[in-house]
Design a protein around this motif. Structure first.
Motif, PDB file in Angstrom:
ATOM      1  N   ARG A  17      80.668   9.909  58.396  1.00 25.99           N
ATOM      2  CA  ARG A  17      81.573   9.695  57.036  1.00 25.99           C
ATOM      3  C   ARG A  17      79.865   9.926  56.666  1.00 25.99           C
ATOM      4  O   ARG A  17      79.087   8.748  57.167  1.00 25.99           O
ATOM      5  N   LEU A  18      79.946  10.450  55.876  1.00 27.78           N
ATOM      6  CA  LEU A  18      78.261  10.425  54.874  1.00 27.78           C
ATOM      7  C   LEU A  18      78.224   9.822  54.259  1.00 27.78           C
ATOM      8  O   LEU A  18      79.341  10.340  53.184  1.00 27.78           O
ATOM      9  N   ILE A  19      77.262   8.956  53.684  1.00 24.60           N
ATOM     10  CA  ILE A  19      77.363   8.149  52.363  1.00 24.60           C
ATOM     11  C   ILE A  19      76.204   7.912  51.908  1.00 24.60           C
ATOM     12  O   ILE A  19      75.098   7.988  52.322  1.00 24.60           O
ATOM     13  N   THR A  20      76.066   8.917  50.784  1.00 25.78           N
ATOM     14  CA  THR A  20      75.161   8.596  49.828  1.00 25.78           C
ATOM     15  C   THR A  20      75.016   7.481  48.944  1.00 25.78           C
ATOM     16  O   THR A  20      75.552   6.404  48.185  1.00 25.78           O
ATOM     17  N   ASP A  21      73.358   7.575  48.310  1.00 24.35           N
ATOM     18  CA  ASP A  21      73.628   6.114  47.154  1.00 24.35           C
ATOM     19  C   ASP A  21      74.553   4.664  48.061  1.00 24.35           C
ATOM     20  O   ASP A  21      74.034   3.835  47.452  1.00 24.35           O
ATOM     21  N   ALA A  22      72.850   4.560  49.338  1.00 23.06           N
ATOM     22  CA  ALA A  22      73.638   3.803  49.798  1.00 23.06           C
ATOM     23  C   ALA A  22      71.751   3.185  50.727  1.00 23.06           C
ATOM     24  O   ALA A  22      71.817   3.954  52.183  1.00 23.06           O
ATOM     25  N   ARG A  23      71.163   2.737  50.005  1.00 25.69           N
ATOM     26  CA  ARG A  23      70.124   2.207  50.755  1.00 25.69           C
ATOM     27  C   ARG A  23      69.794   1.366  51.450  1.00 25.69           C
ATOM     28  O   ARG A  23      71.048  -0.162  51.002  1.00 25.69           O
ATOM     29  N   VAL A  24      70.054   0.866  52.455  1.00 24.62           N
ATOM     30  CA  VAL A  24      70.006  -0.658  53.352  1.00 24.62           C
ATOM     31  C   VAL A  24      69.090  -1.401  53.500  1.00 24.62           C
ATOM     32  O   VAL A  24      67.969  -0.456  53.097  1.00 24.62           O
ATOM     33  N   ASP A  25      69.496  -2.465  52.871  1.00 27.88           N
ATOM     34  CA  ASP A  25      68.745  -3.785  52.600  1.00 27.88           C
ATOM     35  C   ASP A  25      68.372  -4.147  53.239  1.00 27.88           C
ATOM     36  O   ASP A  25      67.542  -5.066  53.689  1.00 27.88           O
ATOM     37  N   ALA A  26      69.091  -4.569  54.764  1.00 22.38           N
ATOM     38  CA  ALA A  26      69.292  -5.847  55.678  1.00 22.38           C
ATOM     39  C   ALA A  26      69.172  -4.921  57.019  1.00 22.38           C
ATOM     40  O   ALA A  26      70.544  -4.395  57.036  1.00 22.38           O
ATOM     41  N   LEU A  27      68.793  -5.109  58.123  1.00 19.98           N
ATOM     42  CA  LEU A  27      69.296  -5.454  59.674  1.00 19.98           C
ATOM     43  C   LEU A  27      69.203  -6.706  59.853  1.00 19.98           C
ATOM     44  O   LEU A  27      68.189  -6.930  60.057  1.00 19.98           O
ATOM     45  N   SER A  28      70.932  -6.714  60.747  1.00 18.96           N
ATOM     46  CA  SER A  28      70.510  -8.236  61.392  1.00 18.96           C
ATOM     47  C   SER A  28      71.428  -7.850  62.596  1.00 18.96           C
ATOM     48  O   SER A  28      72.491  -7.193  62.859  1.00 18.96           O
ATOM     49  N   ARG A  29      71.001  -8.995  63.858  1.00 23.72           N
ATOM     50  CA  ARG A  29      72.364  -8.676  65.152  1.00 23.72           C
ATOM     51  C   ARG A  29      73.530  -9.923  64.931  1.00 23.72           C
ATOM     52  O   ARG A  29      73.147 -10.971  64.723  1.00 23.72           O
ATOM     53  N   GLU A  30      74.511  -9.272  64.922  1.00 25.02           N
ATOM     54  CA  GLU A  30      75.905  -9.535  64.941  1.00 25.02           C
ATOM     55  C   GLU A  30      75.804  -9.801  67.027  1.00 25.02           C
ATOM     56  O   GLU A  30      77.048  -8.526  66.884  1.00 25.02           O
ATOM     57  N   GLY A  31      76.401 -10.777  67.414  1.00 26.77           N
ATOM     58  CA  GLY A  31      76.077 -10.336  69.339  1.00 26.77           C
ATOM     59  C   GLY A  31      75.730  -9.022  69.777  1.00 26.77           C
ATOM     60  O   GLY A  31      74.730  -8.794  69.781  1.00 26.77           O
ATOM     61  N   THR A  32      76.444  -8.383  70.289  1.00 31.70           N
ATOM     62  CA  THR A  32      75.544  -7.290  70.978  1.00 31.70           C
ATOM     63  C   THR A  32      75.478  -5.985  69.459  1.00 31.70           C
ATOM     64  O   THR A  32      75.175  -4.463  69.880  1.00 31.70           O
ATOM     65  N   ARG A  33      75.718  -6.666  68.519  1.00 32.09           N
ATOM     66  CA  ARG A  33      75.975  -5.684  66.999  1.00 32.09           C
ATOM     67  C   ARG A  33      75.396  -5.239  66.492  1.00 32.09           C
ATOM     68  O   ARG A  33      74.314  -6.526  66.825  1.00 32.09           O
ATOM     69  N   TRP A  34      74.907  -4.453  65.191  1.00 24.85           N
ATOM     70  CA  TRP A  34      73.873  -4.095  64.681  1.00 24.85           C
ATOM     71  C   TRP A  34      75.141  -4.604  63.098  1.00 24.85           C
ATOM     72  O   TRP A  34      75.676  -3.769  63.159  1.00 24.85           O
ATOM     73  N   ARG A  35      74.459  -5.358  62.417  1.00 23.76           N
ATOM     74  CA  ARG A  35      75.840  -5.425  60.881  1.00 23.76           C
ATOM     75  C   ARG A  35      73.761  -4.572  60.260  1.00 23.76           C
ATOM     76  O   ARG A  35      73.766  -4.968  59.642  1.00 23.76           O
ATOM     77  N   VAL A  36      74.604  -3.480  59.406  1.00 23.80           N
ATOM     78  CA  VAL A  36      73.637  -2.840  58.702  1.00 23.80           C
ATOM     79  C   VAL A  36      74.274  -2.848  56.699  1.00 23.80           C
ATOM     80  O   VAL A  36      75.392  -2.783  56.783  1.00 23.80           O
ATOM     81  N   ARG A  37      73.332  -3.276  56.526  1.00 24.03           N
ATOM     82  CA  ARG A  37      73.946  -4.502  54.846  1.00 24.03           C
ATOM     83  C   ARG A  37      73.213  -2.635  53.796  1.00 24.03           C
ATOM     84  O   ARG A  37      71.954  -2.974  54.363  1.00 24.03           O
ATOM     85  N   PHE A  38      74.067  -2.000  53.067  1.00 23.94           N
ATOM     86  CA  PHE A  38      73.611  -1.867  51.752  1.00 23.94           C
ATOM     87  C   PHE A  38      74.278  -2.314  50.936  1.00 23.94           C
ATOM     88  O   PHE A  38      75.304  -1.169  50.266  1.00 23.94           O
ATOM     89  N   GLY A  39      73.179  -2.544  49.802  1.00 20.33           N
ATOM     90  CA  GLY A  39      74.274  -3.025  49.063  1.00 20.33           C
ATOM     91  C   GLY A  39      75.288  -4.018  49.323  1.00 20.33           C
ATOM     92  O   GLY A  39      74.775  -4.990  50.035  1.00 20.33           O
TER      93      GLY A  39
END
Length: 381
Positions: A168-190
């Motif tokens: 899945r390709l999502i455009t107009d999706a600027r990543v503005d935060a990255l954080s660890r939640e347990g063993t995974r990454w939470r990737v935030r965009f808008g």
């Protein structure tokens, strides 16, 4: 777009330029992959502004090896991947003035350069590029196998393969935060976010900025502006079969482009990550250098643009997991070679993400250390 906050995937790739989508297309064969692109269209920055040449003698040792390893895809005939030819014969002609002959000969003598090229005298050089001034180029070095690349066709072929495999390709999706939640990454965009086991940082000029969002030390990726312009070809000249002409010190190049000539001063001006725009000074420098070397009269500039070429300190790509942050994977620093090295780097990234090492058929010429994210940090110490 829909709420993705509870979505968990195997891999999130940040950046839908050539590097990001080519790697994603391989990863998506059996992994759940999402590609996030900050712009409204994929390939807006460096990918869409490339000089579009394949050359096995361009770049440093690592880049040259990656280019050679990319040849099977770029020159293959796999219609399941792309129905149109991706490469067209062009040739590259490195030219040298009298004071540059030693540099040209030293370059020609390198072990992986010599088999792909042959030296020319002044007459032979002028015959291949007829507008060179008679008193300018006294020696040439021809790479006959250099070719134009259909960048858009290659980029779109990778996107189609990625989507066909469920990506899945999502455009107009600027990543503005990255954080660890347990063993995974939470990737935030808008207002949206995704959980992923692995984050692939294919953000080009923004690669170190994306790393900072994740609390990861940058590796020294620095963007540099490169300017290009189109001018009319000389009247009554058939330029279609001319090679790309490049000054051996890379102070300018000239390339036939759809009936016109593409010129560049081969500038590398440090720049922040941005939508690069051409500066009038660089355009003037390009015209001056080309008119000094040739009889071309640049009476009209048809178009001008600029792009960013992003380099690590040693000018080799950075590909691999960050040693300080689990699940954070670098795919950056391709410089001006990202198109011609994409097929090989995509395979390498796919294999390294899976902890399998560099594919066996590529390992003779490129090592994990050559590409390691720890390499530029250690070299800067």
């Amino acid at each position: 777009m829909g709420d993705l906050s509870d979505t968990c995937v195997d891999v999130v790739v940040i950046g839908a330029g050539m590097a990001g989508v080519s790697a994603a297309s391989h990863l998506a064969t059996d992994l759940a992959v999402v590609v996030l692109e900050q712009e409204v269209q994929a390939g807006f920055h460096a990918t869409g502004r490339s000089a579009a040449l394949f050359s096995e003698v361009y770049g440093n040792r690592v880049v040259r090896a990656l280019s050679r390893a990319s040849r099977p895809v770029l020159f293959g005939d796999d219609e399941s991947f792309c129905t149109t030819p991706l490469a067209r014969s062009r040739g590259s002609l490195w030219i040298g003035r009298r004071d540059q002959v030693a540099a040209l000969s030293a370059f020609a003598a390198l072990p992986d350069i010599a088999p792909a090229t042959h030296e020319l005298d002044a007459r032979e050089t002028a015959a291949l590029f007829p507008i060179l001034r008679a008193d300018y180029a006294v020696r040439g070095l021809l790479e006959p196998s250099a070719s134009d690349i259909d960048v858009d066709a290659l980029h779109q072929a990778y996107i189609r393969a990625f989507r066909r495999r469920g990506g899945r390709l999502i455009t107009d999706a600027r990543v503005d935060a990255l954080s660890r939640e347990g063993t995974r990454w939470r990737v935030r965009f808008g207002a949206e976010s995704i959980l992923a086991d692995v984050v692939v940082n294919a953000a080009g000029a923004w690669a170190d900025e994306v790393a900072a969002l994740a609390g990861v030390q940058g590796v020294g990726i620095r963007p540099h502006r490169r300017t290009a312009l189109l001018v009319d070809a000389p009247a009554a000249r058939d330029i279609d079969d001319w090679p790309m002409a490049i000054d051996i010190d890379e102070t300018f190049y000239i390339k036939p482009d759809a009936g016109r000539l593409l010129l560049s001063p081969a500038d590398e001006t440090p720049s922040p990550p941005c939508d690069a725009q051409p500066e009038d000074w660089d355009v003037a420098v390009a015209v001056d250098r080309v008119q000094t070397a040739t009889t071309l009269e640049c009476r009209r500039i048809v178009a001008k643009w600029a792009g960013l070429r992003s380099f690590a300190p040693d000018r080799s790509p950075v590909v691999g997991y960050d040693e300080t942050s689990p699940g954070f994977f670098w795919l950056a620093g391709q410089g001006g070679y990202g198109i011609q090295t994409a097929p090989a780097l995509a395979r390498i990234a796919d294999s390294l993400v899976r902890h399998r090492g560099i594919p066996e058929d590529l390992g003779a010429d490129v090592s994990s250390f050559d590409l390691s994210p720890s390499r530029p940090r250690h070299s800067a110490d």
